[in-house]
Design an enzyme around this catalytic site. Structure first.
Site, PDB file in Angstrom:
ATOM      1  N   ASP A 131     -15.230  -2.597  -0.827  1.00  0.00           N
ATOM      2  CA  ASP A 131     -14.722  -2.420   0.295  1.00  0.00           C
ATOM      3  C   ASP A 131     -16.087  -2.411   1.167  1.00  0.00           C
ATOM      4  OD1 ASP A 131     -12.342  -2.590  -0.559  1.00  0.00           O
ATOM      5  OD2 ASP A 131     -12.414  -0.316  -1.098  1.00  0.00           O
TER       6      ASP A 131
ATOM      7  N   ASP B  94       0.703  -1.113   0.347  1.00  0.00           N
ATOM      8  CA  ASP B  94       0.023  -0.121  -0.091  1.00  0.00           C
ATOM      9  C   ASP B  94       0.780   1.310   0.067  1.00  0.00           C
ATOM     10  OD1 ASP B  94      -2.303  -1.617   0.038  1.00  0.00           O
ATOM     11  OD2 ASP B  94      -2.915  -0.931   1.886  1.00  0.00           O
TER      12      ASP B  94
END
Length: 255
Positions: A129, A8
């Site tokens: 998500d 990330d």
């Protein structure tokens, strides 16, 4: 089941967030290319990359870091974060990304997802998500009224390569992956499902394997802090794959 070690990106560095909060970022490696090489040398089959800054900005922000990752490792990479139009999708595929992950745009513009799947077959995944069972968008900053299942079912006939299901409430907390919700989604749809959020160790991988029908799992913080050893995880999954012939190749293909 395939393990996707995660990189990330925030400010050009490898970080992990807690529950998607950009203010709670821990830097684990200032050199994303070095991190990619480490994952590659351990035997990772894929690398999962997210441009966190891009997810908020709606455009690529950590492009240089992504290109460094691509140059450092031969493994296929999937990339999400701020990819919102066909031009951006095509640009990343031409640069060497094996699969793009569309999140916010899947909610805002589902027709774009279908167009992308037609133009780039097998190269487009949808990232869903979830926060409290609802789909979050704009870098997890907003929650829509859509349920995870509703959004996933919209793309059953679109040719999406995979659905990446992230439980935001567990992400980065090392409290265990949401096996029940992920397995329920995998049973409901034909598209391969990849679990994400909360992986804490080998036991989570065993639980996902036992649930059956889950094509992959993304792991981040547990790999960085040593709770999950990548080589051990890969060995576990390889052993499970060898012992259990897959009944549904589409569900468990090397996606």
């Amino acid at each position: 089941m395939i393990l996707y070690p995660a990189i990330d990106l925030k400010g050009g560095q490898c970080v992990r967030l807690r529950q998607g909060d950009m203010a709670q970022a821990t830097v684990f490696n200032s050199d994303p290319a070095d991190q990619a090489r480490r994952f590659a040398s351990a035997g990772a089959e894929w690398i999962h990359v997210v441009d966190l800054d891009g997810a908020f900005a709606g455009r690529a922000v950590n492009g240089a870091a992504v290109e460094a990752i691509l140059a450092a490792a031969n493994q296929p990479c999937q990339l999400g974060g701020g990819i919102r139009d066909l031009d951006a999708i095509e640009a990343w595929i031409l640069r060497g990304i094996s699969r793009v992950i569309l999140g916010t745009v899947a909610v805002r513009d589902p027709d774009l997802v279908r167009q992308a799947c037609r133009k780039f077959p097998g190269r487009v995944a949808v990232g869903i998500d979830a926060k409290g069972g609802r789909v979050a968008v704009e870098g997890w900053a907003e929650t829509s009224e859509l349920t995870v299942e509703e959004l996933a079912l919209r793309f059953e006939d679109a040719g999406v390569a995979a659905i990446i299901h992230t439980d935001i409430d567990r992400d980065g907390l090392l409290q265990g992956v949401n096996v029940e919700a992920t397995a329920a989604l995998a049973r409901r749809i034909k598209t391969p499902v990849i679990a994400s959020g909360g992986v804490a160790g080998l036991d989570d991988l065993r639980r996902l394997l036992a649930a059956g029908g889950i094509a992959g799992v993304v792991a981040g913080r547990a790999l960085y802090d040593g709770r999950l050893i990548l080589e051990e995880a890969l060995a576990l999954l390889a052993s499970a794959r060898a012992q259990t012939p897959e009944r549904n190749p589409r569900k468990t293909q090397l996606c």
